[in-house]
Scaffold this motif. Structure first.
Motif, mmCIF file in Angstrom:
data_model
loop_
_atom_site.group_PDB
_atom_site.id
_atom_site.type_symbol
_atom_site.label_atom_id
_atom_site.label_comp_id
_atom_site.label_asym_id
_atom_site.label_seq_id
_atom_site.Cartn_x
_atom_site.Cartn_y
_atom_site.Cartn_z
ATOM 1 N N PHE A 256 0.834 -1.204 0.000
ATOM 2 C CA PHE A 256 0.000 0.000 0.000
ATOM 3 C C PHE A 256 0.867 1.250 0.000
ATOM 4 O O PHE A 256 1.849 1.332 0.735
ATOM 5 N N THR A 257 0.482 2.238 -0.781
ATOM 6 C CA THR A 257 1.071 3.580 -0.659
ATOM 7 C C THR A 257 -0.075 4.570 -0.623
ATOM 8 O O THR A 257 -0.950 4.559 -1.496
ATOM 9 N N GLY A 258 -0.088 5.416 0.395
ATOM 10 C CA GLY A 258 -1.172 6.391 0.531
ATOM 11 C C GLY A 258 -1.127 7.035 1.897
ATOM 12 O O GLY A 258 -0.064 7.125 2.518
ATOM 13 N N SER A 259 -2.295 7.451 2.362
ATOM 14 C CA SER A 259 -2.343 8.240 3.593
ATOM 15 C C SER A 259 -2.143 7.378 4.838
ATOM 16 O O SER A 259 -2.359 6.164 4.831
ATOM 17 N N ARG A 260 -1.777 8.055 5.898
ATOM 18 C CA ARG A 260 -1.608 7.394 7.186
ATOM 19 C C ARG A 260 -2.908 6.729 7.637
ATOM 20 O O ARG A 260 -2.908 5.602 8.129
ATOM 21 N N GLU A 261 -4.001 7.447 7.431
ATOM 22 C CA GLU A 261 -5.300 6.950 7.886
ATOM 23 C C GLU A 261 -5.631 5.589 7.242
ATOM 24 O O GLU A 261 -5.953 4.614 7.934
#
Ligand code: NAP
Length: 515
Positions: A256-261
């Protein structure tokens, strides 16, 4: 025999030939707009009723394409296709898998400006940013193919008289690759091919705002010779199919690459062992950042100002590595702030299709509204010295915005805004600078501008980020040169484009034979 790895050069748009070639690519992509893109499951093209409509963030009226969206039933079908294909793909020789990546790299290099033109249209990337995104995708293909060749025979271990010991890497199984909008080609392609070349099969779910470039990449991989079912293309709503695939008992790993949430949600859900599951899932998560450019009192002040400005505003601040905070020594604070403001005011904001534009739009309405609300917070937390305005009448444009005199604990100094908003904070001395540099939950990138050798060496030890740069900005890591990934809430400490990245997609098997 492969030639030694060298990163893909950036295009020099000062030459008329290159400019013309890029304009031609933009004109070609213009003729391709509005097409429909199906799911690809086990090689079968499937069109669904529900579509993601991809629009140009610089011109809301322009539709880039419409992409079929998978529901849970189709996600399940893709999982079954990937499971079946894994049984044959894992037996392919690693060098044959690598050859497909080499071929894809060569094909993408030939069509470089076409891919970049899609990035201009779909992600709102100015020419230089789009060109760098495509170059990075080519680098990932080249670099991971080479890495697989170095790992294919395993690593030597000791044998004894009468005993032969071997240590080999084998693939894991089916991986779910979930990618972000901000490097919609490089990160999407890099995370996908790392999993594939290691012998896994993949379900790829790209970001909903940039699915067309992902569809073009999937087509390219097919043309490069990837067998049906190895890479399955399943765009869909993160909330509808994301949880389903993460929870699936046959999912072996999630990249996964994306937001912390969203990253934390995936990490938590993947840790639960569901009925029918016979392994512990692996999660590779690359998440957010709140990255700092630190300016020492013994610094080249012009270099300091340009490092701050270009790190903060490249691709409208929508990089996980964006330098959204500057921490400046009190002795040079006023001089540097003045230069930062002057340089910021020279930046051009407008259509990314114009070669002279430095900053295009932000990605969508949701981002626009979020960033504008942070600008309102900034007006209470600091002194607005540049920008502060947005215009969403045609596209999602926000002026590069600078706030000075922001407290080190203020929201603007702590929270990832993911837009063109820079917070500047004053520091008493070097100890204080290091304390502020390390005072967020994140630890992705950072830069120190200094001519003080002792401070450079101290920062090397104390500045706790995955990618630390001296006397330059904090963005622009290059595959194979500056392996990329952060500490703390920036992710699972992996390093994309680094020598140990493929190992995250494999498991080691020891064999010992009595002779
Ligand atoms: P995002 O909103 O977290 O989305 C990332 C991906 O996750 C998208 O494909 C999204 O799909 C999907 N998703 C959403 N909900 C999900 C769920 N419940 N289960 C599974 N997947 C789900 O991030 P973004 O706005 O695209 O990207 C920006 C963020 O990425 C920033 O925080 C940035 O710092 C980070 N980033 C980090 C790195 C790094 O290397 N550390 C690199 C680039 C970006 P939808 O589009 O359908 O919502």
């Amino acid at each position: 025999m492969t030639v030694p790895y060298k990163h893909e050069p950036f295009t020099n748009f000062a030459t008329e030939d290159n400019k013309k070639a890029f304009q031609d690519a933009l004109a070609y992509v213009q003729t391709q707009l509005g097409k429909e893109y199906p799911l690809v499951i086990g090689g079968e093209r499937i069109t669904t009723e529900e579509k993601a409509i991809s629009i140009n963030p610089a011109n809301k009226e322009e539709v880039i394409g419409s992409v079929s969206m998978a529901d849970q039933e189709l996600a399940e079908k893709a999982m079954q296709a990937a499971l079946t294909t894994f049984e044959t793909w894992k037996k392919w020789k690693p060098e044959h898998r690598a050859n497909i990546l080499f071929r894809a790299a060569a094909m993408m290099r030939r069509r470089k400006h076409e891919f970049s033109a899609y990035l201009v249209k779909e992600a709102g990337k100015p020419w230089k940013e789009a060109d760098a995104d495509t170059a990075e995708a080519i680098d990932f293909l080249e670099y991971y193919a080479r890495q697989m060749l170095t790992l294919k025979d395993g690593i030597p271990v000791n044998s004894r008289e009468g005993e032969l010991n071997q240590f080999h890497y084998i693939p894991l199984g089916v991986g779910i690759v979930i990618s972000p909008f901000n490097f919609p080609l490089a990160i999407m392609a890099g995370t996908t091919v790392a999993a594939l070349v290691s012998g896994n099969t993949v379900l790829l779910k790209p970001a909903n705002s940039t699915p067309v470039i992902a569809a073009k990449f999937v087509e390219l991989m097919e043309e490069a010779g990837l067998p049906a079912g190895v890479l399955n293309f399943v765009p869909g709503s993160g909330s509808k199919i994301g949880d389903y695939l993460v929870d699936h008992p046959k999912t072996r790993f999630v990249s996964f690459t994306g937001s912390r949430e969203v990253g934390c949600r995936i990490y938590e859900r993947a840790s639960k062992v569901n009925p029918g599951q016979i392994w512990l899932k692996r999660v590779i998560a690359e998440m957010g950042g709140k990255d700092t450019v630190v300016v020492d009192k013994d610094a080249d002040l012009e270099l300091a100002a340009s490092s701050i400005v270009y790190s903060a505003f490249g691709f409208s601040g929508q990089k996980c590595s964006a330098g959204s905070r500057a921490v400046i020594h009190q002795d040079v604070y006023d001089a540097v702030v003045e230069k930062v403001v002057a340089l910021t005011k020279t930046l051009t904001v407008g259509s990314p299709e114009d070669v002279n534009t430095y900053m295009g739009p932000v990605i969508d309405e949701k981002s626009y509204n979020k960033i504008m609300s942070y600008i309102e917070i900034g007006k209470k937390e600091g002194m607005l010295l540049a920008g502060g305005e947005g215009d969403d009448s045609k596209g999602y444009f926000i002026q590069p915005t600078v706030f000075a005199d922001v407290d080190e604990k203020a929201r603007l100094m702590q929270e990832e805004i993911f837009g063109p908003v820079l917070a500047i904070c004053k520091a008493r001395d070097f100890d204080h600078m290091m304390e502020i540099a390390n005072n967020t939950d994140y630890g992705l990138t950072g830069a120190l501008i200094s001519n003080n050798r002792e401070h450079i060496e101290r920062a090397r030890e104390e500045f706790h980020v995955g990618n630390l740069y001296f006397n330059r900005g904090c963005t622009g890591a290059i595959v194979g040169y500056q392996p990329f990934g952060g500490f703390n809430m920036s992710g699972t400490d992996s390093k994309a484009g680094g020598p140990d990245y493929l190992l995250l997609h494999m498991q080691a098997k020891t064999t010992s034979e009595t002779l």
